[in-house]
Design a protein around this motif. Structure first.
Motif, PDB file in Angstrom:
ATOM      1  N   SER B   2       0.903  -1.158  -0.094  1.00  0.00           N
ATOM      2  CA  SER B   2       0.177  -0.042   0.050  1.00  0.00           C
ATOM      3  C   SER B   2       0.759   1.388  -0.144  1.00  0.00           C
ATOM      4  CB  SER B   2      -0.921  -0.053   1.086  1.00  0.00           C
ATOM      5  OG  SER B   2      -0.287   0.378   2.440  1.00  0.00           O
ATOM      6  N   ARG B   5       1.052   3.040  -3.197  1.00  0.00           N
ATOM      7  CA  ARG B   5      -0.016   4.003  -3.566  1.00  0.00           C
ATOM      8  C   ARG B   5       0.347   5.127  -3.547  1.00  0.00           C
ATOM      9  NH1 ARG B   5      -5.757   2.763  -1.266  1.00  0.00           N
ATOM     10  NH2 ARG B   5      -5.417   4.820  -0.501  1.00  0.00           N
ATOM     11  N   GLU B  45      -1.487   5.770   5.307  1.00  0.00           N
ATOM     12  CA  GLU B  45      -0.939   4.380   4.726  1.00  0.00           C
ATOM     13  C   GLU B  45      -0.212   3.887   6.113  1.00  0.00           C
ATOM     14  OE1 GLU B  45      -1.780   2.642   2.382  1.00  0.00           O
ATOM     15  OE2 GLU B  45      -2.684   4.212   1.298  1.00  0.00           O
ATOM     16  N   LYS B  48      -2.661   2.178   8.349  1.00  0.00           N
ATOM     17  CA  LYS B  48      -2.843   0.815   7.676  1.00  0.00           C
ATOM     18  C   LYS B  48      -1.775  -0.230   7.990  1.00  0.00           C
ATOM     19  CE  LYS B  48      -4.790   1.294   3.601  1.00  0.00           C
ATOM     20  NZ  LYS B  48      -5.331   2.053   2.341  1.00  0.00           N
ATOM     21  N   CYS B  52      -2.348  -3.644   9.718  1.00  0.00           N
ATOM     22  CA  CYS B  52      -2.974  -4.568   9.011  1.00  0.00           C
ATOM     23  C   CYS B  52      -2.726  -5.945   9.344  1.00  0.00           C
ATOM     24  CB  CYS B  52      -2.067  -4.394   7.759  1.00  0.00           C
ATOM     25  SG  CYS B  52      -2.526  -5.693   6.247  1.00  0.00           S
ATOM     26  N   ASP B  62      -4.519  -3.297   1.871  1.00  0.00           N
ATOM     27  CA  ASP B  62      -5.663  -2.745   1.166  1.00  0.00           C
ATOM     28  C   ASP B  62      -7.059  -3.885   1.092  1.00  0.00           C
ATOM     29  OD1 ASP B  62      -4.597  -0.195   1.062  1.00  0.00           O
ATOM     30  OD2 ASP B  62      -3.958  -0.503  -1.075  1.00  0.00           O
ATOM     31  N   CYS B  67      -7.496  -2.592   7.163  1.00  0.00           N
ATOM     32  CA  CYS B  67      -7.354  -1.587   5.892  1.00  0.00           C
ATOM     33  C   CYS B  67      -8.457  -0.959   5.408  1.00  0.00           C
ATOM     34  CB  CYS B  67      -6.415  -2.274   4.951  1.00  0.00           C
ATOM     35  SG  CYS B  67      -4.628  -2.583   5.397  1.00  0.00           S
ATOM     36  N   ARG B  68      -9.394  -1.722   5.492  1.00  0.00           N
ATOM     37  CA  ARG B  68     -10.778  -1.203   4.577  1.00  0.00           C
ATOM     38  C   ARG B  68     -11.540  -0.192   5.454  1.00  0.00           C
ATOM     39  NH1 ARG B  68     -14.052  -5.668   4.322  1.00  0.00           N
ATOM     40  NH2 ARG B  68     -15.401  -4.716   5.475  1.00  0.00           N
ATOM     41  N   ASP B  71      -9.761   3.232   5.675  1.00  0.00           N
ATOM     42  CA  ASP B  71      -9.853   3.905   4.500  1.00  0.00           C
ATOM     43  C   ASP B  71     -11.101   4.430   4.567  1.00  0.00           C
ATOM     44  OD1 ASP B  71      -7.659   3.875   2.941  1.00  0.00           O
ATOM     45  OD2 ASP B  71      -8.032   1.891   1.966  1.00  0.00           O
TER      46      ASP B  71
END
Lengths: 367, 339
Positions: B2, B5, B45, B48, B52, B62, B67-68, B71
């Motif tokens: 991630s 990203r 990030e 996360k 994670c 992600d 993670c979801r 977000d």
């Protein structure tokens, strides 16, 4: 999902979790409660992420499923409904229909999978309380908790288990209350201590209704749980260390003044009326045979009252916060209490003649 | 992966990845650098990665629920504080002491379901002094399993006592190619079409900031540049009429004036860069290089620097509500003197 449930049972269940539900906040789903179904009962749960509660109630489950409903609105509706059977049906798009007698309500729900999962809690009981015992212990220590929510360690009750005994301690830094009780059944083991957040204690008190039932206490990872039959209260642990309270309890307070609790309580209430609004300080002048309680402020005036005590020894004066002393006096059940003092700069230990296992300390103020 | 990203920002990314791998994460970070270059994205990030369930605590995936939820901002152990306007008509958004206290109250608990609680304070410079001071103790000794990330575009506005309690990571303006990649993606997802020639221009003139590259009127203000170059070139005591004419047209557009003056500033800057022949990559108006070269040949470096100063002073004056017409006239008089 389709459920038929007695309205009073439903209302009772919804009412129990009202105190936990958050009405405003960043996550709208926290103002909802989650209703799940099992074979012949429904589960009602709510959380504000700090504490969570879950209870099971008998119901006629026609088809299973999960729904969330606004807790406040559901409670208001149920309260006004007649005492009949409530019929709850979930529609496809998270809407819920409630029918009772001739009334019909449609309420919007939220996706049940968005509801924070109920924390994993342990069923293994560490301490088994009878309701009566738990209630007494909380009642006698809860008043001493700090109202300041940023002082994390003082914002909870300390629960300690040691050699078949259990201690509960509350303090706000100016006063302290500690109670020790024997457990009816408990294996001997190492000393274990847990901090129970204030909010969890308040919710727990609501759950204690009758004096017959029992509560078991357990701990797992980051969560504590109180289990009471079909009801569970789970609380996140506070991250902090409770001060070493043993160190604070004075052991050499030689001056012991025995006084009638009721008489002192009333006298102190009267004198405290003219005590300084902020500090609530009342001066205790202790002589042979009596205590003189005195409050003297330039704006409010002066008050003075004598209370007979059984004491003979040197004279000593001490300034104490009347509210703190009154809080202690109001939770002690015995007729006689003992003020244990050393001098005017040392803390005052309040004990009762009948219960040596309950101690309360009030710090003095400069005269 | 991630962290991938985040486009650009290789240095901050490298630092964060390394600390995650070594497992020695400081209790507080300060991410600083220009606006809109990926500071908040990096902070999210990092949160996360720390929580994670699949690849943590080294990187986010992600895909997992943790993670979801971060977000979607519904993770119970993830806190994001942003300044709020106290009323709709208030001029500046501020972070108040109540918000900080609320956060402190929540942080005292151990994590609900994740591994580490992450609190991000966006635009930390918007904290009023009371809020900042109340935060000092928490920032110095946060509860266990907690990391706090302050995000600031201007770290000098923060209390030094806050800055000294954090490990600082600087974020740099993004490269033109990176900006182009980011805005292509964003424009495509928004409108479905991206015109390559406009993208080029937007990326060139973004000063390394994504939000600036995306601004609606970025292209509009760029249309004024032709006029402005003409002015720089020709204004002198003999041709004051040009200046007065320009002021008549633009002096009234007070809402635009700051961005127009920004353009002027950039043009003078670019001319000066061309004059010294240093670092051609610093030039923002590449498409007008031929015009700018003419200006650069004609003016001395000292004159260009004086002009730059004059424009800057005018900008400040206008910010404090000085009379637009007088300020602009004064600015052009300075131009004439410099020329």
């Amino acid at each position: 999902m389709e459920v038929r449930i007695d309205k009073d049972t439903f209302l009772n269940g919804v009412q129990k979790v009202q105190g936990i539900v958050e009405t405003k906040g960043a996550m709208p789903i926290l103002s909802h409660l989650l209703i799940t179904t099992e074979k012949d009962r429904i589960g009602i749960q709510a959380t504000d992420l700090e504490i969570g509660a879950k209870g099971y109630y008998a119901a006629n489950v026609i088809s299973s499923g999960e729904v969330t409903l606004n807790a406040r609105k559901l409670f208001d509706i149920l309260r006004e409904l007649p005492s009949e059977e409530v019929h709850m049906i979930r529609e496809d798009n998270h809407w819920i229909t409630l029918k009772c007698g001739k009334s019909k309500f449609r309420l919007p729900g939220m996706p049940a999978q968005d509801f924070p999962p109920f924390p994993d809690f342990s069923q293994d009981s560490l301490i088994q309380f009878s309701s009566k015992l738990l209630k007494e212990m909380i009642r006698k220590t809860f008043f001493a908790l700090s109202p300041d929510e940023t002082r994390q360690a003082l914002n909870g009750l300390l629960l300690e288990k040691e050699n078949g005994k259990v201690n509960m301690v509350g303090t706000d830094g100016h006063r302290l209350a500690v109670i020790q009780r024997k457990l009816e059944k408990s294996a001997k083991g190492d000393k274990q201590s847990y901090l129970i957040p204030k909010k969890a204690v308040a919710e727990l008190l609501k759950l204690i209704e009758d004096e017959e039932s029992s509560f078991s206490f357990s701990s797992k990872n980051n969560h504590l749980a109180f289990i009471h039959g079909d009801q569970v209260i789970v609380s996140r642990k506070i991250d902090g260390k409770f001060p070493n309270y043993q160190q604070v309890i004075p052991s050499d307070n030689k001056i012991q003044v025995q006084v009638d609790r009721d008489v002192l309580q009333h006298a102190l209430k009267r004198v405290a009326l003219l005590a300084d609004e902020k500090s609530k300080m009342v001066r205790f002048d202790i002589q042979s045979g009596n205590i003189t309680l005195a409050a003297d402020t330039t704006e409010l005036g002066a008050a003075r009252e004598e209370v007979a005590v059984s004491y003979s020894g040197k004279e000593v004066s001490i300034g104490l916060n009347a509210k703190y002393v009154l809080d202690v006096l109001s939770v002690i059940d015995d007729e006689e209490i003992v003020l244990n003092l050393k001098d005017q700069n040392s803390s005052c230990l309040i004990t009762s003649t009948g219960d040596k296992e309950y101690q309360s300390i009030v710090m003095p103020m400069r005269l | 992966m991630s962290f991938s990203r985040i486009l650009g920002q290789d240095r901050p990314k490298h630092i964060l990845k390394k600390t995650l791998r070594n497992g020695c994460i400081p209790h507080a970070y300060l991410f600083y650098g220009q606006e809109s270059v990926g500071k908040k994205l990096a902070a999210v990030e990092l949160a996360k990665a720390l929580n994670c369930e699949v690849s943590g605590p080294v990187d986010g995936c992600d895909g997992c629920p943790s993670c979801r939820k971060i977000d979607e901002r519904t993770h119970p152990d993830f806190f994001l504080l942003e300044p709020e306007k106290s009323s709709p008509s208030a001029r500046d958004a501020i972070l108040k002491i109540d918000a900080i206290r609320e956060l402190q109250k929540k942080l005292i608990y151990l994590p609900y379901e994740g591994q580490t609680k992450v609190a991000i304070i966006d635009s930390a410079e918007c904290m009023n002094p009371q809020a900042a001071n109340s935060f000092l103790k928490t920032l110095e000794e946060p509860p266990s399993k907690t990391i706090i990330i302050l995000i600031a575009s201007n770290p000098y506005q923060l209390l030094p006592t806050l800055v000294s309690r954090c490990q600082s990571i600087r974020f740099y303006p993004l490269a033109v190619e990176t900006i182009k990649k980011i805005i292509t993606k964003q424009l495509e997802s928004e409108t479905g079409d991206a015109q390559p020639e406009l993208l080029e221009l937007r990326a060139q003139r973004s000063m390394g900031q994504v939000a600036r590259a995306m601004e609606e009127d970025l292209l509009k203000t760029s249309e004024y540049r032709g006029d402005l170059i003409g002015l720089i070139e020709q204004v002198s005591f003999k041709r004051m009429d040009l200046a007065f004419q320009w002021i008549r047209t633009y002096g009234r557009k007070t809402d635009r004036l700051q961005s127009i003056l920004d353009e002027l500033l950039n043009l003078v800057h670019d001319a000066a860069v061309l004059k010294t022949n240093r670092n051609p990559r610093a030039i923002q108006n590449k498409d007008l290089t031929h015009l700018l070269e003419k200006v650069a040949n004609q003016k001395s470096l000292a004159a260009l620097l004086d002009m730059f100063d004059a424009v800057h002073r005018t900008k400040v004056a206008l910010k404090y509500n000085a009379n637009a017409q007088l300020s602009l006239e004064n600015m052009f008089l300075n131009f004439c003197e410099a020329a």
